[in-house]
Design a protein around this motif. Sequence first.
Motif, mmCIF file in Angstrom:
data_model
loop_
_atom_site.group_PDB
_atom_site.id
_atom_site.type_symbol
_atom_site.label_atom_id
_atom_site.label_comp_id
_atom_site.label_asym_id
_atom_site.label_seq_id
_atom_site.Cartn_x
_atom_site.Cartn_y
_atom_site.Cartn_z
ATOM 1 N N GLY A 109 0.809 -1.214 0.000
ATOM 2 C CA GLY A 109 0.000 0.000 0.000
ATOM 3 C C GLY A 109 0.840 1.259 0.000
ATOM 4 N N PHE A 110 1.915 1.262 0.787
ATOM 5 C CA PHE A 110 2.807 2.424 0.797
ATOM 6 C C PHE A 110 3.453 2.623 -0.569
ATOM 7 C CE2 PHE A 110 2.543 2.380 5.407
ATOM 8 C CZ PHE A 110 2.780 3.702 5.755
ATOM 9 N N LEU A 111 3.919 1.524 -1.171
ATOM 10 C CA LEU A 111 4.583 1.656 -2.471
ATOM 11 C C LEU A 111 3.609 2.094 -3.554
ATOM 12 C CD1 LEU A 111 6.753 -0.349 -0.925
ATOM 13 C CD2 LEU A 111 7.582 -0.566 -3.267
ATOM 14 N N TRP A 112 2.396 1.596 -3.477
ATOM 15 C CA TRP A 112 1.404 1.958 -4.491
ATOM 16 C C TRP A 112 0.980 3.415 -4.338
ATOM 17 C CZ3 TRP A 112 -3.509 3.909 -4.810
ATOM 18 C CH2 TRP A 112 -4.156 3.781 -6.036
ATOM 19 N N LEU A 113 0.737 3.846 -3.113
ATOM 20 C CA LEU A 113 0.204 5.187 -2.897
ATOM 21 C C LEU A 113 1.224 6.263 -3.263
ATOM 22 C CD1 LEU A 113 -2.203 6.817 -2.010
ATOM 23 C CD2 LEU A 113 -1.421 6.621 0.364
ATOM 24 N N THR A 114 2.494 6.027 -3.009
ATOM 25 C CA THR A 114 3.496 7.035 -3.393
ATOM 26 C C THR A 114 3.526 7.201 -4.911
ATOM 27 O OG1 THR A 114 5.190 5.290 -3.222
ATOM 28 C CG2 THR A 114 4.991 6.822 -1.370
ATOM 29 N N LYS A 115 3.381 6.111 -5.630
ATOM 30 C CA LYS A 115 3.310 6.199 -7.093
ATOM 31 C C LYS A 115 2.079 7.006 -7.515
ATOM 32 C CE LYS A 115 5.457 1.650 -7.953
ATOM 33 N NZ LYS A 115 6.007 1.511 -6.583
ATOM 34 N N ALA A 139 -7.309 -7.932 -5.214
ATOM 35 C CA ALA A 139 -7.410 -6.477 -5.144
ATOM 36 C C ALA A 139 -6.050 -5.819 -5.370
ATOM 37 C CB ALA A 139 -7.978 -6.053 -3.795
ATOM 38 N N VAL A 140 -4.996 -6.405 -4.825
ATOM 39 C CA VAL A 140 -3.647 -5.876 -5.016
ATOM 40 C C VAL A 140 -3.257 -5.954 -6.483
ATOM 41 C CG1 VAL A 140 -1.209 -6.307 -4.517
ATOM 42 C CG2 VAL A 140 -2.884 -6.334 -2.661
ATOM 43 N N ARG A 141 -3.556 -7.059 -7.101
ATOM 44 C CA ARG A 141 -3.245 -7.240 -8.522
ATOM 45 C C ARG A 141 -3.954 -6.176 -9.371
ATOM 46 N NH1 ARG A 141 -1.547 -12.119 -11.053
ATOM 47 N NH2 ARG A 141 -2.036 -12.236 -13.277
ATOM 48 N N MET A 142 -5.201 -5.874 -9.024
ATOM 49 C CA MET A 142 -5.951 -4.866 -9.768
ATOM 50 C C MET A 142 -5.356 -3.475 -9.574
ATOM 51 S SD MET A 142 -9.847 -6.233 -9.057
ATOM 52 C CE MET A 142 -10.595 -4.819 -9.865
ATOM 53 N N LEU A 143 -4.927 -3.167 -8.351
ATOM 54 C CA LEU A 143 -4.304 -1.868 -8.093
ATOM 55 C C LEU A 143 -2.994 -1.731 -8.877
ATOM 56 C CD1 LEU A 143 -4.915 -1.551 -4.253
ATOM 57 C CD2 LEU A 143 -5.831 -0.028 -6.027
ATOM 58 N N ALA A 144 -2.198 -2.794 -8.885
ATOM 59 C CA ALA A 144 -0.939 -2.759 -9.636
ATOM 60 C C ALA A 144 -1.222 -2.585 -11.128
ATOM 61 C CB ALA A 144 -0.144 -4.038 -9.387
ATOM 62 N N ALA A 145 -2.193 -3.313 -11.626
ATOM 63 C CA ALA A 145 -2.525 -3.230 -13.049
ATOM 64 C C ALA A 145 -2.994 -1.840 -13.434
ATOM 65 C CB ALA A 145 -3.604 -4.260 -13.381
ATOM 66 N N ALA A 146 -3.620 -1.126 -12.509
ATOM 67 C CA ALA A 146 -4.113 0.219 -12.801
ATOM 68 C C ALA A 146 -3.003 1.254 -12.833
ATOM 69 C CB ALA A 146 -5.167 0.620 -11.772
ATOM 70 N N ILE A 147 -1.961 1.064 -12.020
ATOM 71 C CA ILE A 147 -0.923 2.097 -11.893
ATOM 72 C C ILE A 147 0.182 1.935 -12.941
ATOM 73 C CG2 ILE A 147 0.792 1.058 -10.317
ATOM 74 C CD1 ILE A 147 -0.818 4.436 -9.634
ATOM 75 N N LEU A 148 0.483 0.710 -13.360
ATOM 76 C CA LEU A 148 1.633 0.468 -14.237
ATOM 77 C C LEU A 148 1.541 1.196 -15.585
ATOM 78 C CD1 LEU A 148 2.186 -3.318 -13.429
ATOM 79 C CD2 LEU A 148 3.742 -1.433 -12.859
#
Length: 392
Positions: A109-115, A139-148
């Motif tokens: 969550g920290f790594l995703w939110l900073t991005k 849910a984590v996979r979906m968040l990663a897929a959205a940010i990349l």
Amino acid sequence: MPRAPLRVGLLWHSLASGNLGVDALTSASLAILREEAAKLDLAVEPVVIGMDERPGAAARHDDIAFFPVRRKTLLTSGAFWRCAGTLDCAIDIGAGDSFTDIYGVKRFGFLWLTKAVLLARGVPLLLAPQTIGPFEHRAVRMLAAAILPRCAEVITRDRESLALVRQIAPAATVGQGIDVAFELPFVDRSNERGTHRMRIGINVSGLLAQQAQSGTNRFGLTYDYLAAMERLVARLTADEGNEVLVFTHVAGNQDSRDDDGWAVDRVISLSPKAQRVPDFADASAAKSFISSLDLVVAARMHACVAALSSGVPVIPVSYSRKFAGLFGGIGYDPGIPVRGLDADGVVAAILGFVSGRQSLQPMVDASRAAAAARGGVYREALRRLLQKARSR
């Protein structure tokens, strides 16, 4: 009038980590950034952004600004939002392998939110060579897929991560590079190799030793890691032709469960003929020492990288797919798998590699050449990022 320096955020790097793998990433990343900026006739002002450093730890790059990521600075005070607004571009290395949920959803969550904050501020963001995934939670996979796909480019350091990004985020601009620590500066001590005794370095991982001792085994090893290392060092020191040097690659860590010191001391106490190498001041010092060895056995991946990139045959002791992905991707196959062996089988396999050490050298040389070629992928992406930042 001279152009103002580009303010470059170095996200999830570290100035004083007890984990020398993270220090290796930071030192190498800084060196590469400065080299590529100089080619473009650009001045840069790096800002390291990451978790709070160890209390009282001396920064290894005291000329670099540091912004601490914690719950308050990221979520409640708006401090990170304001910091992001001062950046011309950012390079996110994800601590090498932390853009995943295997270390917990909170860390992800920290790594995703900073991005997400950087991108919301319009900061061009390059993901430097790193392991991406695995993602166990949907849910984590979906968040990663959205940010990349929103990143300027994504550079993985292994083929499995490349395939994963292409699968979950096909719109992302992605390429495969190599771990930046292959380019970590060091003092070459290869003249100390090849004496009448074989200099064998053993890096004992406190992380895996603690897992074995507690019975947790979250990485799914089919053997008792600590027992295997104890038996290995005992067997190697029984041969007077070996000089066995046991060393840490994570020392002084805030999390004692992830510190190599106690595990190294335990192994030494059971095999007093082995030598305990003093803890290293930084990653370059560790790599310089490793370059003096005839062979290395290591479970810390960046100890393995230090060996291979300095021309030393190494036996990686794997605990995740990042090992096979990184080393197999440059044609270096020797190693201990996560599954399929018991402790005695691990010892036997490593002793087999030790006796056949000379046959590993051609593979070492070919892998170093492949790694050097892969390094160009990241450098080209970095130049594109800096050019984009300059034109903003």
